[in-house]
Scaffold this motif. Structure first.
Motif, PDB file in Angstrom:
ATOM      1  N   THR A 277      -1.283   7.006   2.278  1.00 18.89           N
ATOM      2  CA  THR A 277      -1.379   7.160   0.815  1.00 18.89           C
ATOM      3  C   THR A 277      -2.654   7.908   0.416  1.00 18.89           C
ATOM      4  N   THR A 278      -3.032   8.922   1.189  1.00 13.80           N
ATOM      5  CA  THR A 278      -4.251   9.671   0.890  1.00 13.80           C
ATOM      6  C   THR A 278      -4.138  10.385  -0.454  1.00 13.80           C
ATOM      7  N   LEU A 279      -5.150  10.217  -1.306  1.00 19.77           N
ATOM      8  CA  LEU A 279      -5.158  10.852  -2.624  1.00 19.77           C
ATOM      9  C   LEU A 279      -5.551  12.307  -2.529  1.00 19.77           C
ATOM     10  N   ARG A 280      -5.021  13.114  -3.438  1.00 21.67           N
ATOM     11  CA  ARG A 280      -5.464  14.502  -3.558  1.00 21.67           C
ATOM     12  C   ARG A 280      -6.932  14.534  -3.975  1.00 21.67           C
ATOM     13  N   PRO A 382      -3.195  -0.637  -4.241  1.00 23.74           N
ATOM     14  CA  PRO A 382      -1.866  -0.557  -3.623  1.00 23.74           C
ATOM     15  C   PRO A 382      -0.763  -0.602  -4.681  1.00 23.74           C
ATOM     16  N   PHE A 383       0.162   0.349  -4.582  1.00 20.65           N
ATOM     17  CA  PHE A 383       1.268   0.418  -5.545  1.00 20.65           C
ATOM     18  C   PHE A 383       2.327  -0.643  -5.263  1.00 20.65           C
ATOM     19  N   GLY A 384       2.326  -1.188  -4.056  1.00 16.60           N
ATOM     20  CA  GLY A 384       3.383  -2.124  -3.682  1.00 16.60           C
ATOM     21  C   GLY A 384       4.588  -1.425  -3.120  1.00 16.60           C
ATOM     22  N   LYS A 385       4.426  -0.171  -2.713  1.00 13.14           N
ATOM     23  CA  LYS A 385       5.531   0.588  -2.122  1.00 13.14           C
ATOM     24  C   LYS A 385       5.209   0.874  -0.645  1.00 13.14           C
TER      25      LYS A 385
END
Length: 486
Positions: A277-280, A382-385
């Motif tokens: 889940t690395t952010l831009r 965490p988005f929970g996905k």
């Protein structure tokens, strides 16, 4: 002929030009367009005004801005931190009147190709290539590794298709010895107007379309417009190994034709070791600008993942000090590797060594940090996905917000938190009402998900004395964290 790519990601670091190259001829002004993280258009516009001093227009299509700049200052656009991709505008139409039938509309687009004022945009493309060639010589680069255009639009009717991107891109300067007789430029451009004379220029057209009142698809528009461009210039169409990318951006009645100036999206400039889940980096920059870091601030990312947020801060807002932590040992290893990569790059460029950043493995609900010692907290929750679950977030969010409130300075502390689990987050903030006050929210598009960047202000309430605080203190923070993140 058709080609599309609105959400592809390049693998290489974005171009960063630190010197102004010589230009040929008299400078002239062009319009440059930039794709930016959706929701942070105003942040990007502020950066352009601050660093370039140009007036900025936010596009009707979300995720795009436009500004004018002289060709003698073209190198400055590559120093912007908030933009994903850049292109020079060939021409634009604010109220393009599309025909009712698909056949008439596509025929009109084909006729448009030969009427556009290509010369200045192609000259900017050539000058831009000279910037990249100079940078390649300084760093020993062999060429571009990838290419991507556009940021994912969140309109329901946006049509997007991805393409595999070129491994190499050949600039016009590499064709200096080409025979002028074999020039692939149209005869309508005189030698004085001709920006370059490549022997065999390869191209593709990318169409990004949004709107529900069009009789044609993105593929059809790119195919027919691209065919007309090919006939006009006598260029060779190539979907993967192309030298030049022509952009056809259509948003309802707005039509913008441009030529790409970036070979790959600039948002991966800092990261070499990616997580799930690395952010831009461009989104990280927008979040950090919301924090407004001040000199000597202590800035904490308690769930740093690969370290994208603290790294961007340590590079761009380097008067503050950053600490990134995570409970996952693999995430911390990635963060350490990414920090080492940036430090090595600074050494290669003879820049000042070191970064104001450190990394720690910890439990987000039991931080080894003194109470009231942190000025700013910024993190991607965490988005929970891909990470955690929605059910576990109901325990995790209140617990970590309470711990964040403990370490954050009362009355002056700030938190900028990103999450797509809006319902759970809002409930958690309401439970922590004595410690946090929600200031405002920026709605963003993260990989096609509609998420919120929440700006919270730390109240003057004393930690451990509010009713919500006392209730939450009865829970075992460690058990909550282990259940939520397992």
């Amino acid at each position: 002929m058709s080609s599309q790519g609105d959400d592809g990601d390049g693998d290489a670091q974005g171009m960063a030009v630190d010197q102004q190259p010589p230009t040929t001829g008299s400078p002239f002004t062009v319009t440059v367009g930039a794709t930016v993280p959706t929701g942070f258009e105003h942040t990007a516009a502020e950066e352009v005004r601050e660093k370039i001093g140009a007036d900025v227009r936010i596009g009707k299509d979300r995720g795009r801005i436009y500004f004018n700049i002289g060709t003698d200052r073209l190198f400055q656009v590559h120093l912007l931190r908030s933009v994903d991709n850049l292109f020079v505008v060939v021409d634009e139409y604010q109220h393009y009147q599309f025909k009712e039938s698909k056949e008439e509309t596509l025929a009109e687009l084909m006729q448009l190709a030969s009427k556009l004022p290509w010369a200045n945009a192609l000259e900017v493309w050539r000058l831009n290539n000279s910037l990249k060639k100079r940078r390649g010589r300084r760093r020993g680069a062999n060429g571009a590794k990838g290419k991507a255009k556009g940021d994912a639009a969140d309109a329901e009717n946006t049509e997007e298709q991805e393409q595999h991107l070129p491994e190499t891109q050949q600039s016009c300067e590499a064709q200096d010895q080409a025979d002028p007789e074999s020039s692939s430029l149209p005869s309508s451009l005189s030698p004085e107007e001709a920006p370059c004379q490549p022997q065999l220029l390869k191209f593709r057209v990318t169409c990004n379309r949004a709107g529900d009142k069009h009789s044609f698809s993105s593929n059809e528009a790119a195919r027919d417009f691209g065919g007309a461009v090919q006939d006009f210039f006598q260029w060779k169409a190539d979907m993967t190994k192309f030298d030049i990318e022509v952009l056809l951006n259509i948003h309802n009645e707005e039509v913008v034709i441009g030529i790409a100036l970036t070979e790959e999206s600039l948002h991966r400039r800092n990261i070499t070791h990616f997580g799930p889940t690395t952010l831009r980096s461009t989104l990280c920059y927008g979040m950090l600008r919301l924090c407004n870091p001040q000199p000597s601030d202590v800035i904490l990312d308690p769930m740093c993942g690969t370290g994208a947020l603290p790294l961007e801060g340590a590079i761009e807002f380097n008067s503050a000090f950053y600490v990134g932590g995570d409970n996952n040992d693999m995430a911390i290893n990635r963060t350490v590797n990414n920090i080492s990569h940036i430090q090595k790059r600074k050494e290669e460029r003879d820049s000042a060594p070191g970064l104001p950043i450190d990394s720690v493995q910890w439990d987000v609900c039991r931080l080894p940090v003194r109470t009231s010692s942190v000025d700013i907290i910024v993190t991607d929750m965490p988005f929970g996905k891909r990470m955690g679950s929605r059910k576990k977030n109901w325990d995790l969010y209140p617990s970590c917000l309470r711990e964040m409130a403990r370490v954050c300075r009362p009355g002056s502390g700030t938190a900028v938190l990103l999450t797509q689990d809006k319902k759970c987050f809002s409930k958690a903030v309401s439970r922590m009402g004595g410690l946090w006050r929600k200031s405002h929210t920026v709605w963003v598009n993260v990989g096609g998900l509609h998420a919120g960047v929440y700006l919270l202000k730390r109240t003057a309430g004393t930690f451990g004395e509010t009713p919500e605080d006392i209730y939450e203190a009865g829970n075992s923070s460690r058990e909550v964290t282990e259940k939520a993140l397992s």
